[in-house]
Design a protein around this motif. Sequence first.
Motif, PDB file in Angstrom:
ATOM      1  N   ALA A 182       0.790  -1.235   0.000  1.00 26.35           N
ATOM      2  CA  ALA A 182       0.000   0.000   0.000  1.00 26.35           C
ATOM      3  C   ALA A 182       0.822   1.286   0.000  1.00 26.35           C
ATOM      4  O   ALA A 182       0.252   2.371   0.178  1.00 26.35           O
ATOM      5  CB  ALA A 182      -0.948  -0.003   1.196  1.00 26.35           C
ATOM      6  N   GLY A 183       2.126   1.198  -0.210  1.00 21.27           N
ATOM      7  CA  GLY A 183       2.921   2.423  -0.286  1.00 21.27           C
ATOM      8  C   GLY A 183       2.705   3.312   0.920  1.00 21.27           C
ATOM      9  O   GLY A 183       2.802   2.868   2.066  1.00 21.27           O
ATOM     10  N   ASP A 184       2.372   4.572   0.665  1.00 18.99           N
ATOM     11  CA  ASP A 184       2.173   5.532   1.753  1.00 18.99           C
ATOM     12  C   ASP A 184       0.707   5.945   1.914  1.00 18.99           C
ATOM     13  O   ASP A 184       0.417   7.030   2.409  1.00 18.99           O
ATOM     14  CB  ASP A 184       3.032   6.791   1.522  1.00 18.99           C
ATOM     15  N   VAL A 185      -0.217   5.077   1.502  1.00 22.21           N
ATOM     16  CA  VAL A 185      -1.630   5.347   1.794  1.00 22.21           C
ATOM     17  C   VAL A 185      -1.812   5.444   3.311  1.00 22.21           C
ATOM     18  O   VAL A 185      -2.510   6.313   3.822  1.00 22.21           O
ATOM     19  CB  VAL A 185      -2.543   4.261   1.185  1.00 22.21           C
ATOM     20  N   ILE A 186      -1.140   4.533   4.032  1.00 20.79           N
ATOM     21  CA  ILE A 186      -1.012   4.656   5.491  1.00 20.79           C
ATOM     22  C   ILE A 186       0.452   4.427   5.860  1.00 20.79           C
ATOM     23  O   ILE A 186       1.220   3.845   5.082  1.00 20.79           O
ATOM     24  CB  ILE A 186      -1.895   3.647   6.272  1.00 20.79           C
ATOM     25  N   ASN A 187       0.845   4.882   7.036  1.00 22.44           N
ATOM     26  CA  ASN A 187       2.120   4.528   7.654  1.00 22.44           C
ATOM     27  C   ASN A 187       1.804   3.735   8.918  1.00 22.44           C
ATOM     28  O   ASN A 187       0.768   3.953   9.540  1.00 22.44           O
ATOM     29  CB  ASN A 187       2.933   5.761   8.043  1.00 22.44           C
ATOM     30  N   THR A 188       2.722   2.838   9.306  1.00 16.18           N
ATOM     31  CA  THR A 188       2.544   2.149  10.593  1.00 16.18           C
ATOM     32  C   THR A 188       3.597   2.583  11.613  1.00 16.18           C
ATOM     33  O   THR A 188       3.730   1.971  12.669  1.00 16.18           O
ATOM     34  CB  THR A 188       2.536   0.613  10.441  1.00 16.18           C
TER      35      THR A 188
END
Length: 221
Positions: free
Chosen positions: A156-162
């Motif tokens: 998901a690339g940078d749609v979210i960060n964890t």
Amino acid sequence: PALKQLAPDLWQLQGFPPNAINVYLAADVLIDTATRLAGRRILHQIEDRPLSLVALTHVHPDHQGAVAQVCGARRVPLACHADDVDAMEGRRPVQEKNPDNPIVRLERRFWEGPPRKVDRVLREGDEVAGFRVIQAPGHARGEVIFFRESDRVAIAGDVINTINVFTGIPGVRQPPVMYTLDPEENRRSIRKLLDLRPSLVCVGHGAPLRDLAKLERLVAE
């Protein structure tokens, strides 16, 4: 070097520090290339692996940085979404948001790779290494999610960060507004990611996410 297997035919390369800027190998396709400083490390880790393509989740300095090195050394083509071709080929800034911010300027100077021709233009519904291309713009114009139906794995690339990219503290979050072209559109892409009901989300920054409840909480907020 030992690649970390996350799912069938999917590995995470070793980074430094771990999980800070992630690169994945899906079958024989490299997904993202971290920064310009990572080229030799990436090539070393995949030297005994077949490689047919480099595909990008989006064209930002910490994802396209080593593209020219890897594609050049391994003589493989480059793929990215149609909406990021201009950025990759040098007709538009790679990091469009806040180009005059001092941090963005430093990243441009030290992380960003040179322009390179895009050999394969990705569009919604295309397939890469058994993953379907899903448009997920907002953080970048040409941001995509690579999604594999068979086991519901999402890259998901940078749609979210964890992680918090500034502090390194874990937590499922939106990418920083400072780097995100259209935060509202990115929130729609986060909902799109949740609607896929992924079993595993491999992100650009942070550890892989297997607990969907954490993504549900982010969307609820």
